[in-house]
Design a protein around this motif. Structure first.
Motif, mmCIF file in Angstrom:
data_model
loop_
_atom_site.group_PDB
_atom_site.id
_atom_site.type_symbol
_atom_site.label_atom_id
_atom_site.label_comp_id
_atom_site.label_asym_id
_atom_site.label_seq_id
_atom_site.Cartn_x
_atom_site.Cartn_y
_atom_site.Cartn_z
ATOM 1 N N ILE A 40 -15.322 89.629 99.304
ATOM 2 C CA ILE A 40 -14.163 89.323 99.734
ATOM 3 C C ILE A 40 -13.374 90.513 100.108
ATOM 4 C CG2 ILE A 40 -11.708 88.621 98.974
ATOM 5 C CD1 ILE A 40 -13.178 86.643 97.241
ATOM 6 N N GLY A 41 -13.469 91.580 99.376
ATOM 7 C CA GLY A 41 -13.109 93.089 99.792
ATOM 8 C C GLY A 41 -13.361 93.459 101.180
ATOM 9 N N GLY A 42 -14.621 93.324 101.516
ATOM 10 C CA GLY A 42 -15.130 93.610 102.831
ATOM 11 C C GLY A 42 -14.426 92.663 103.815
ATOM 12 N N ASP A 43 -14.176 91.434 103.453
ATOM 13 C CA ASP A 43 -13.721 90.733 104.609
ATOM 14 C C ASP A 43 -12.199 90.918 104.890
ATOM 15 O OD1 ASP A 43 -16.051 89.151 104.581
ATOM 16 O OD2 ASP A 43 -15.365 87.626 103.197
ATOM 17 N N VAL A 44 -11.638 91.486 103.785
ATOM 18 C CA VAL A 44 -10.199 91.552 103.863
ATOM 19 C C VAL A 44 -10.058 93.009 104.861
ATOM 20 C CG1 VAL A 44 -8.185 92.750 102.674
ATOM 21 C CG2 VAL A 44 -9.367 90.635 101.839
ATOM 22 N N LYS A 45 -10.747 93.884 104.504
ATOM 23 C CA LYS A 45 -10.998 95.062 105.297
ATOM 24 C C LYS A 45 -11.199 94.800 106.755
ATOM 25 C CE LYS A 45 -12.120 98.426 101.627
ATOM 26 N NZ LYS A 45 -13.191 99.421 101.295
ATOM 27 N N GLN A 46 -11.893 93.964 107.023
ATOM 28 C CA GLN A 46 -12.550 93.821 108.413
ATOM 29 C C GLN A 46 -11.230 92.872 109.127
ATOM 30 O OE1 GLN A 46 -15.405 94.564 109.454
ATOM 31 N NE2 GLN A 46 -15.163 93.789 111.639
ATOM 32 N N ALA A 47 -10.562 92.017 108.351
ATOM 33 C CA ALA A 47 -9.306 91.396 108.984
ATOM 34 C C ALA A 47 -8.332 92.526 109.027
ATOM 35 C CB ALA A 47 -8.942 90.316 107.920
ATOM 36 N N GLY A 48 -8.060 93.372 108.435
ATOM 37 C CA GLY A 48 -7.193 94.477 108.664
ATOM 38 C C GLY A 48 -7.430 95.303 109.826
ATOM 39 N N GLU A 49 -8.712 95.520 110.098
ATOM 40 C CA GLU A 49 -9.008 96.247 111.174
ATOM 41 C C GLU A 49 -8.862 95.503 112.549
ATOM 42 O OE1 GLU A 49 -10.312 99.365 111.788
ATOM 43 O OE2 GLU A 49 -9.972 99.889 109.438
ATOM 44 N N ASN A 50 -9.263 94.336 112.246
ATOM 45 C CA ASN A 50 -8.989 93.240 113.520
ATOM 46 C C ASN A 50 -7.442 93.210 114.122
ATOM 47 O OD1 ASN A 50 -11.847 92.823 113.862
ATOM 48 N ND2 ASN A 50 -11.600 90.923 112.660
ATOM 49 N N LEU A 51 -6.814 93.292 112.984
ATOM 50 C CA LEU A 51 -5.391 93.250 113.137
ATOM 51 C C LEU A 51 -4.571 94.418 114.102
ATOM 52 C CD1 LEU A 51 -3.628 91.734 109.965
ATOM 53 C CD2 LEU A 51 -3.595 90.788 112.222
#
Length: 56
Positions: A40-51
């Protein structure tokens, strides 16, 4: 997003998925929970990078 950040996030998601699966197979709920949290931490970081990319 830099290629390095993307690779780090993907690696974190992959290791989390592996720990989660290992925890399920071995019957260790603690390991399964830590793996889920890591994924989940990796998913959140990835979403932040996409934003950040979308804001550019």
């Amino acid at each position: 997003m830099s290629v390095i950040d993307k690779a780090k996030n993907s690696l974190q998601r992959l290791t989390g998925r592996g720990k989660r699966t290992a925890g399920r197979v071995s019957g260790k709920p603690g390991m399964e929970a830590r793996g889920s949290a890591r994924k989940i931490g990796g998913d959140v970081k990835q979403a932040g990078e996409n934003l950040k990319d979308a804001a550019r």
